[in-house]
Design a protein around this motif. Structure first.
Motif, PDB file in Angstrom:
ATOM      1  N   ALA A  63       8.411  37.616  -9.257  1.00 39.30           N
ATOM      2  CA  ALA A  63       8.120  38.895  -8.505  1.00 39.30           C
ATOM      3  C   ALA A  63       8.946  39.955  -8.699  1.00 39.30           C
ATOM      4  N   ALA A  64       9.991  39.807  -9.166  1.00 38.83           N
ATOM      5  CA  ALA A  64      10.939  40.594  -9.582  1.00 38.83           C
ATOM      6  C   ALA A  64      12.098  39.727 -10.054  1.00 38.83           C
ATOM      7  N   GLU A  65      13.368  40.493 -10.741  1.00 40.50           N
ATOM      8  CA  GLU A  65      14.374  39.775 -11.383  1.00 40.50           C
ATOM      9  C   GLU A  65      15.023  38.669 -10.247  1.00 40.50           C
ATOM     10  N   SER A  66      14.832  37.353 -10.569  1.00 40.72           N
ATOM     11  CA  SER A  66      15.436  36.395  -9.722  1.00 40.72           C
ATOM     12  C   SER A  66      14.653  36.055  -8.393  1.00 40.72           C
ATOM     13  N   LEU A  67      13.368  36.726  -8.280  1.00 44.20           N
ATOM     14  CA  LEU A  67      12.485  36.784  -7.042  1.00 44.20           C
ATOM     15  C   LEU A  67      11.167  36.224  -7.473  1.00 44.20           C
ATOM     16  N   PHE A  68      10.649  35.264  -6.646  1.00 40.27           N
ATOM     17  CA  PHE A  68       9.133  34.692  -7.115  1.00 40.27           C
ATOM     18  C   PHE A  68       8.441  34.672  -5.880  1.00 40.27           C
ATOM     19  N   HIS A  69       7.152  34.973  -6.365  1.00 38.49           N
ATOM     20  CA  HIS A  69       5.877  34.987  -5.206  1.00 38.49           C
ATOM     21  C   HIS A  69       5.625  33.692  -5.343  1.00 38.49           C
ATOM     22  N   PRO A  99       3.004  52.883  20.710  1.00 37.38           N
ATOM     23  CA  PRO A  99       3.790  53.658  19.519  1.00 37.38           C
ATOM     24  C   PRO A  99       3.863  54.994  19.987  1.00 37.38           C
ATOM     25  N   GLU A 100       2.992  55.430  21.099  1.00 36.25           N
ATOM     26  CA  GLU A 100       3.269  56.888  21.388  1.00 36.25           C
ATOM     27  C   GLU A 100       4.336  57.156  22.332  1.00 36.25           C
ATOM     28  N   LYS A 101       4.996  56.193  22.657  1.00 32.44           N
ATOM     29  CA  LYS A 101       6.234  56.285  23.537  1.00 32.44           C
ATOM     30  C   LYS A 101       7.494  56.181  22.456  1.00 32.44           C
ATOM     31  N   PHE A 102       7.381  55.205  21.673  1.00 33.07           N
ATOM     32  CA  PHE A 102       8.352  55.106  20.661  1.00 33.07           C
ATOM     33  C   PHE A 102       7.993  55.175  19.173  1.00 33.07           C
ATOM     34  N   GLY A 103       8.010  56.633  18.895  1.00 34.04           N
ATOM     35  CA  GLY A 103       7.705  57.387  17.826  1.00 34.04           C
ATOM     36  C   GLY A 103       8.065  57.228  16.720  1.00 34.04           C
ATOM     37  N   THR A 104       9.567  56.861  16.881  1.00 31.14           N
ATOM     38  CA  THR A 104      10.447  56.822  15.732  1.00 31.14           C
ATOM     39  C   THR A 104      10.687  55.231  15.392  1.00 31.14           C
ATOM     40  N   VAL A 105      10.549  54.552  14.297  1.00 29.22           N
ATOM     41  CA  VAL A 105      11.104  53.325  14.000  1.00 29.22           C
ATOM     42  C   VAL A 105      11.581  53.334  12.558  1.00 29.22           C
ATOM     43  N   PHE A 106      12.837  53.029  12.414  1.00 34.63           N
ATOM     44  CA  PHE A 106      13.537  52.466  11.513  1.00 34.63           C
ATOM     45  C   PHE A 106      13.432  51.184  11.048  1.00 34.63           C
ATOM     46  N   ILE A 107      13.336  50.840   9.683  1.00 37.45           N
ATOM     47  CA  ILE A 107      13.119  49.492   9.191  1.00 37.45           C
ATOM     48  C   ILE A 107      14.039  49.414   8.125  1.00 37.45           C
ATOM     49  N   PHE A 108      14.925  48.252   8.292  1.00 31.35           N
ATOM     50  CA  PHE A 108      16.042  48.121   7.160  1.00 31.35           C
ATOM     51  C   PHE A 108      15.706  46.706   6.465  1.00 31.35           C
ATOM     52  N   ALA A 109      15.848  46.632   5.155  1.00 36.12           N
ATOM     53  CA  ALA A 109      15.853  45.300   4.659  1.00 36.12           C
ATOM     54  C   ALA A 109      16.525  45.566   3.235  1.00 36.12           C
ATOM     55  N   THR A 110      16.984  44.259   2.967  1.00 36.72           N
ATOM     56  CA  THR A 110      17.823  43.970   1.645  1.00 36.72           C
ATOM     57  C   THR A 110      17.184  42.961   0.787  1.00 36.72           C
ATOM     58  N   GLY A 111      17.168  43.056  -0.380  1.00 41.84           N
ATOM     59  CA  GLY A 111      16.774  41.965  -1.278  1.00 41.84           C
ATOM     60  C   GLY A 111      15.544  41.037  -0.642  1.00 41.84           C
ATOM     61  N   ARG A 113      15.243  44.302  -9.571  1.00 42.23           N
ATOM     62  CA  ARG A 113      15.210  43.420  -8.339  1.00 42.23           C
ATOM     63  C   ARG A 113      14.505  43.781  -7.102  1.00 42.23           C
ATOM     64  N   MET A 114      13.773  45.025  -7.402  1.00 46.05           N
ATOM     65  CA  MET A 114      13.013  45.148  -6.185  1.00 46.05           C
ATOM     66  C   MET A 114      11.441  44.928  -6.107  1.00 46.05           C
ATOM     67  N   ALA A 115      11.263  43.945  -5.244  1.00 46.04           N
ATOM     68  CA  ALA A 115      10.095  43.379  -5.198  1.00 46.04           C
ATOM     69  C   ALA A 115       9.066  44.245  -4.301  1.00 46.04           C
ATOM     70  N   TYR A 116       7.568  44.018  -4.662  1.00 49.41           N
ATOM     71  CA  TYR A 116       6.667  44.729  -3.796  1.00 49.41           C
ATOM     72  C   TYR A 116       6.270  45.968  -4.219  1.00 49.41           C
ATOM     73  N   GLN A 142      22.889  49.464  -7.795  1.00 54.10           N
ATOM     74  CA  GLN A 142      23.744  49.797  -9.011  1.00 54.10           C
ATOM     75  C   GLN A 142      22.538  50.338  -9.969  1.00 54.10           C
ATOM     76  N   PRO A 143      22.119  51.627  -9.413  1.00 51.15           N
ATOM     77  CA  PRO A 143      21.064  52.271 -10.470  1.00 51.15           C
ATOM     78  C   PRO A 143      21.268  52.609 -11.868  1.00 51.15           C
ATOM     79  N   ASP A 144      20.383  52.524 -12.624  1.00 51.63           N
ATOM     80  CA  ASP A 144      20.834  53.332 -13.874  1.00 51.63           C
ATOM     81  C   ASP A 144      20.719  54.758 -13.935  1.00 51.63           C
ATOM     82  N   ASP A 145      21.003  55.499 -15.015  1.00 52.95           N
ATOM     83  CA  ASP A 145      21.224  57.031 -15.076  1.00 52.95           C
ATOM     84  C   ASP A 145      20.185  57.815 -14.658  1.00 52.95           C
TER      85      ASP A 145
END
Length: 297
Positions: A71-77, A169-181, A214-217, A237-240
């Motif tokens: 799926a990505a480096e070190s990650l598998f579907h 959804p109309e009452k909670f219009g803002t939703v922040f989602i956070f994920a790593t790896g 290393r970023m899947a999906y 650790q992005p490239d230039d």
């Protein structure tokens, strides 16, 4: 996977909290079994026995692998066929749930966050996962298997993400989602299950990885954005050539955050413990209710 670290089951990364369960047998009986053992040894021995008993009650079902591919480096579907086990398919009822998986000759099971939405288990008879191959782990052994190989899994576990806490959804219009790896795994399940994103005014996913390899999906980002979810990749650790957000997810959010109304803001977290704690602190400091910050563990 997210092996459960739930921010990962990464293989999920589960964050467990050890606790001691009291003995169902009186200490007097245990002492008779070995009068020379001090109390703390008796408790330790019984705790070990109790853990074994609890593990023995786990129901395992054999199921074949139908897909296993990078799926990505070190990650598998990884896709497991549960079409012959309807009780497994129907056990997945909410995004963010996970299960246990074991394979032959593996020392202990892995916890894996389910990446596919619940409807896929019913319509196609499969569970899909994003699994991080960690050296020496059951997840590494899983990623070395082939299509048709059989593993053993449990029913889906956990409460998942309780979206009712940030509805309607109309009452909670803002939703922040956070994920790593591989913590993006249960987030994929959430997005593709549908949680009224198109009816909300601002839904953002801050998705952290070391680099794009290393970023899947990434192939799903366009569909996710068409459903009303903005994807914000953050590379530590992005490239230039990278011009997007860099550093850690929590730092990127702190730089960009615009919480105009904390009472109508919710959040969903899955990933590294440090990230989850720091993001939670930032949100709460800005007035977002801790009850509106959802985790799957």
């Amino acid at each position: 996977m997210s092996v459960l670290s739930f921010t990962s089951l990464h293989p999920i990364t589960l964050h467990s909290h050890a606790h001691f369960s009291p003995s169902p047998f009186p200490m007097s009986i245990l002492r008779r079994l070995n009068l020379n053992l001090p109390n703390h040894h008796l408790r330790r021995r019984f705790a070990t026995v109790s853990a074994a008993v609890r593990q023995d009650t786990t129901v395992w079902t054999p199921a074949p692998l139908s897909v296993i591919e990078p799926a990505a480096e070190s990650l598998f579907h990884v896709t497991i066929d549960v079409s012959d086990a309807p009780d497994l398919a129907t056990s997945h009822t909410r995004a963010g749930q996970y299960l246990q998986l074991k394979i032959a000759n593996s020392p202990k099971p892995s916890f894996l966050a389910i990446a596919s939405p619940p409807k896929v288990a019913i319509s196609r008879g499969v569970f899909e996962f994003l699994v991080k191959s960690v050296a020496g782990s059951t997840a590494e052994a899983l990623c070395a298997l082939r299509k048709g190989d059989v593993v053993e899994i449990t029913q889906a576990m956990g409460n998942g993400f309780d979206i009712s806490r940030i509805d309607p959804p109309e009452k909670f219009g803002t939703v922040f989602i956070f994920a790593t790896g591989s913590g993006i795994s249960p987030i994929r399940s959430l997005i593709e299950s549908g949680f009224g994103a198109s009816k909300r005014s601002d839904v953002r996913v801050y998705y952290g990885a070391r680099n794009l390899k290393r970023m899947a999906y990434q192939d799903r980002f366009k569909d996710w954005e068409s459903s009303g979810v903005k994807i914000v990749p953050v590379l530590s650790q992005p490239d230039d050539s990278w011009t997007g957000e860099s550093g850690f997810v929590q730092a990127a959010f702190k730089r960009a955050k615009e919480i105009s109304n904390p009472l109508s803001t919710g959040a969903v977290l899955c990933g590294q413990k440090e990230m989850a704690e720091e993001v939670t602190s930032i949100l709460v400091a800005d007035g977002v209710s801790a009850e509106k910050i959802l985790k799957n563990f």
